[in-house]
Design a protein around this motif. Sequence first.
Motif, PDB file in Angstrom:
ATOM      1  N   ALA A   8       0.849  -1.205   0.000  1.00  0.00           N
ATOM      2  CA  ALA A   8       0.000   0.000   0.000  1.00  0.00           C
ATOM      3  C   ALA A   8       0.878   1.247   0.000  1.00  0.00           C
ATOM      4  O   ALA A   8       2.101   1.165   0.103  1.00  0.00           O
ATOM      5  CB  ALA A   8      -0.886  -0.013   1.236  1.00  0.00           C
ATOM      6  N   GLY A   9       0.208   2.399  -0.107  1.00  0.00           N
ATOM      7  CA  GLY A   9       0.931   3.669  -0.086  1.00  0.00           C
ATOM      8  C   GLY A   9       1.471   3.984   1.297  1.00  0.00           C
ATOM      9  O   GLY A   9       2.645   4.302   1.460  1.00  0.00           O
ATOM     10  N   GLY A  10       0.601   3.911   2.295  1.00  0.00           N
ATOM     11  CA  GLY A  10       1.039   4.173   3.669  1.00  0.00           C
ATOM     12  C   GLY A  10       0.605   5.511   4.230  1.00  0.00           C
ATOM     13  O   GLY A  10       1.139   5.970   5.246  1.00  0.00           O
ATOM     14  N   LEU A  11      -0.395   6.133   3.596  1.00  0.00           N
ATOM     15  CA  LEU A  11      -0.866   7.427   4.084  1.00  0.00           C
ATOM     16  C   LEU A  11      -1.660   7.236   5.379  1.00  0.00           C
ATOM     17  O   LEU A  11      -2.462   6.312   5.486  1.00  0.00           O
ATOM     18  CB  LEU A  11      -1.769   8.052   3.012  1.00  0.00           C
ATOM     19  N   VAL A  12      -1.430   8.134   6.336  1.00  0.00           N
ATOM     20  CA  VAL A  12      -2.143   8.136   7.617  1.00  0.00           C
ATOM     21  C   VAL A  12      -2.670   9.556   7.781  1.00  0.00           C
ATOM     22  O   VAL A  12      -1.879  10.495   7.836  1.00  0.00           O
ATOM     23  CB  VAL A  12      -1.155   7.778   8.761  1.00  0.00           C
ATOM     24  N   ALA A  13      -4.007   9.707   7.795  1.00  0.00           N
ATOM     25  CA  ALA A  13      -4.525  11.074   7.731  1.00  0.00           C
ATOM     26  C   ALA A  13      -5.646  11.306   8.726  1.00  0.00           C
ATOM     27  O   ALA A  13      -6.489  10.429   8.950  1.00  0.00           O
ATOM     28  CB  ALA A  13      -5.049  11.343   6.311  1.00  0.00           C
ATOM     29  N   ASN A  27      -4.516   8.734 -13.403  1.00  0.00           N
ATOM     30  CA  ASN A  27      -4.648   9.277 -12.043  1.00  0.00           C
ATOM     31  C   ASN A  27      -3.750   8.558 -11.044  1.00  0.00           C
ATOM     32  O   ASN A  27      -4.221   8.090  -9.997  1.00  0.00           O
ATOM     33  CB  ASN A  27      -6.102   9.142 -11.568  1.00  0.00           C
ATOM     34  N   PRO A  28      -2.465   8.434 -11.326  1.00  0.00           N
ATOM     35  CA  PRO A  28      -1.625   7.740 -10.351  1.00  0.00           C
ATOM     36  C   PRO A  28      -1.506   8.531  -9.047  1.00  0.00           C
ATOM     37  O   PRO A  28      -1.561   9.755  -9.048  1.00  0.00           O
ATOM     38  CB  PRO A  28      -0.266   7.655 -11.052  1.00  0.00           C
ATOM     39  N   GLU A  29      -1.366   7.771  -7.945  1.00  0.00           N
ATOM     40  CA  GLU A  29      -1.031   8.395  -6.654  1.00  0.00           C
ATOM     41  C   GLU A  29       0.474   8.246  -6.492  1.00  0.00           C
ATOM     42  O   GLU A  29       1.022   7.184  -6.790  1.00  0.00           O
ATOM     43  CB  GLU A  29      -1.756   7.682  -5.512  1.00  0.00           C
ATOM     44  N   ILE A  30       1.129   9.308  -6.027  1.00  0.00           N
ATOM     45  CA  ILE A  30       2.595   9.273  -5.910  1.00  0.00           C
ATOM     46  C   ILE A  30       2.991   9.614  -4.466  1.00  0.00           C
ATOM     47  O   ILE A  30       2.573  10.646  -3.944  1.00  0.00           O
ATOM     48  CB  ILE A  30       3.254  10.294  -6.870  1.00  0.00           C
ATOM     49  N   TYR A  31       3.770   8.724  -3.845  1.00  0.00           N
ATOM     50  CA  TYR A  31       4.150   8.903  -2.442  1.00  0.00           C
ATOM     51  C   TYR A  31       5.673   8.960  -2.332  1.00  0.00           C
ATOM     52  O   TYR A  31       6.339   7.935  -2.542  1.00  0.00           O
ATOM     53  CB  TYR A  31       3.696   7.713  -1.588  1.00  0.00           C
ATOM     54  N   ALA A  32       6.205  10.139  -2.017  1.00  0.00           N
ATOM     55  CA  ALA A  32       7.639  10.202  -1.704  1.00  0.00           C
ATOM     56  C   ALA A  32       7.828   9.555  -0.340  1.00  0.00           C
ATOM     57  O   ALA A  32       7.016   9.765   0.567  1.00  0.00           O
ATOM     58  CB  ALA A  32       8.085  11.653  -1.647  1.00  0.00           C
ATOM     59  N   ARG A  33       8.859   8.735  -0.220  1.00  0.00           N
ATOM     60  CA  ARG A  33       9.125   8.075   1.071  1.00  0.00           C
ATOM     61  C   ARG A  33      10.531   8.401   1.547  1.00  0.00           C
ATOM     62  O   ARG A  33      11.384   8.736   0.713  1.00  0.00           O
ATOM     63  CB  ARG A  33       9.019   6.553   0.916  1.00  0.00           C
ATOM     64  N   PRO A  34      10.782   8.257   2.858  1.00  0.00           N
ATOM     65  CA  PRO A  34      12.170   8.408   3.310  1.00  0.00           C
ATOM     66  C   PRO A  34      13.027   7.342   2.609  1.00  0.00           C
ATOM     67  O   PRO A  34      12.493   6.445   1.958  1.00  0.00           O
ATOM     68  CB  PRO A  34      12.094   8.125   4.818  1.00  0.00           C
ATOM     69  N   HIS A  50       5.886   3.407   6.279  1.00  0.00           N
ATOM     70  CA  HIS A  50       6.176   2.387   5.269  1.00  0.00           C
ATOM     71  C   HIS A  50       5.357   1.172   5.709  1.00  0.00           C
ATOM     72  O   HIS A  50       5.629   0.570   6.755  1.00  0.00           O
ATOM     73  CB  HIS A  50       7.667   2.069   5.240  1.00  0.00           C
ATOM     74  N   PRO A  51       4.311   0.802   4.935  1.00  0.00           N
ATOM     75  CA  PRO A  51       3.368  -0.195   5.454  1.00  0.00           C
ATOM     76  C   PRO A  51       3.975  -1.565   5.730  1.00  0.00           C
ATOM     77  O   PRO A  51       3.603  -2.215   6.700  1.00  0.00           O
ATOM     78  CB  PRO A  51       2.279  -0.277   4.385  1.00  0.00           C
ATOM     79  N   TYR A  52       4.925  -1.998   4.889  1.00  0.00           N
ATOM     80  CA  TYR A  52       5.539  -3.310   5.134  1.00  0.00           C
ATOM     81  C   TYR A  52       6.331  -3.271   6.449  1.00  0.00           C
ATOM     82  O   TYR A  52       6.230  -4.165   7.284  1.00  0.00           O
ATOM     83  CB  TYR A  52       6.463  -3.700   3.962  1.00  0.00           C
ATOM     84  N   LEU A  53       7.092  -2.184   6.631  1.00  0.00           N
ATOM     85  CA  LEU A  53       7.918  -2.095   7.846  1.00  0.00           C
ATOM     86  C   LEU A  53       7.052  -1.931   9.092  1.00  0.00           C
ATOM     87  O   LEU A  53       7.355  -2.473  10.152  1.00  0.00           O
ATOM     88  CB  LEU A  53       8.913  -0.928   7.717  1.00  0.00           C
TER      89      LEU A  53
END
Length: 413
Positions: free
Chosen positions: A56-61, A285-292, A171-174
């Motif tokens: 998943a993306g991992g957004l928490v809102a 309509n892609p969703e784009i998530y910058a991650r650490p 990071h959803p897996y982590l």
Amino acid sequence: MSTAPERNIVIIGAGIIGCTTAYYLSHHPSYSASTTKITVLEASVRGAAQGASGKAGGLVAKWAYPKELVSVSFPEHVRLAEQHNGVDRWGWRLVGCGTWEGRGEAIDHDAETGVGADGTRKSLGKTLGLEGSRERKRSDVGLPDDLDWVNEQLTNSYSSMAPAGETAQVHPYLFTTSMLELAKEQGVEFVSGKASAVEVDKSTRIVSGVKFTEPGTSNVQLIPATHVVIAAGAWSPKILPGLPIEGTRAHSITIKPSEKISPYVLFTEITLPPSGSSKHVQQANPEIYARPDNEVYCCGPGDNSAVPETVDDVLVDPKACESLRESVSSISKQLREGAVDRRQACFLPVVSSGGGPIVGEARNVAKGLVIATGHTCWGICNAPGTAKAISELIMGGNITCADLRKLDPARFL
Ligand SMILES: Cc1cc2nc3c(=O)[nH]c(=O)nc-3n(C[C@H](O)[C@H](O)[C@H](O)COP(=O)(O)OP(=O)(O)OC[C@H]3O[C@@H](n4cnc5c(N)ncnc54)[C@H](O)[C@@H]3O)c2cc1C
């Protein structure tokens, strides 16, 4: 002489809901390893978080839904990150988040050499996006100053989804695997096996165990249980037929961008130029998530592919991944010049009648049978609230952290 534990809890599914539930149960004030046995049963031979929870993306809102769960989940995410160093352990951080609308530029497939197979010379891409457009300023289109990895010349508009401090990410897996590891430290047992049925005592209508097969064998085994939590995501109706859950397959890729990019999550609406034989512009309509750690996650729309036997059988369509890469590359030089790391697909668990998730005891089916699934696109965000509520229900008899009557299984089953 050893005595049987008072509670024997079997959690079916080591996605984020199952693993976080194991964490909250094993950290509940009335938990003790000598009186409560907790088992997490997982069908994948690859371990935990192989489904949506790892892809998943991992957004928490704070602005996610349903509100009843979000109001518990967001502060719990903050607390868990503080308590277990979530910043380093699972990439917890606040992010900017907005909707981006604009046009994509043609991708030059021969950009490395500039010479096509038929000898034609193509642009090296240095001026892509500039042709024919008037010079745009960031302030004209609302782009924040530090959102410097999308091309402002291609941007029609940017709107922030929420005030600063209301959107975060993990990071959803982590996160999922950390929840499981922290639960194991408290005595939770992980078992590899595919649950086939929940056993119910016919006279008392109380759950008595879970039947499962070990990977690679057809041997059916039984784990005795006083409580069973069905947290098998899109596979949940295969264990409890009648549960109104469907799966929607979605593809995603991760990219190592050519340079470090600022922490934003974008919901895009990209008008793509005609390509190949098509003479028409297309929308993506892609969703784009910058991650650490210099990773960018991108996901596309869902499709109607059927839910396969297990999470290990989910098929990845390389074309869907390539189309995702092309669409995000069309608005960002850093993504275009980056390297694709993962190409993957997973199933989102959706309540067929809409609404959901379904969280609580399915008393009308059996006492001790708890359902925790159907989290749609907010399962990463809402895992702590769900898990806290279930731990209160099993360990204390009632859910006190939130009013979850709207999510009661009796309303759906
Ligand atoms: C593309 C995409 C992006 C998303 N982005 C976000 C986001 O940014 N923020 C957010 O909050 N949510 C997001 N979500 C939603 C989120 O990923 C899901 O809601 C969540 O992961 C569901 O978790 P789960 O534990 O219920 O299911 P899963 O992760 O599917 O886990 C279920 C587990 O059960 C196991 N299982 C199944 N059957 C059996 C069986 N018979 N016996 C034993 N084990 C079994 C499976 O193998 C699997 O490991 C996204 C989803 C998708 C698809």
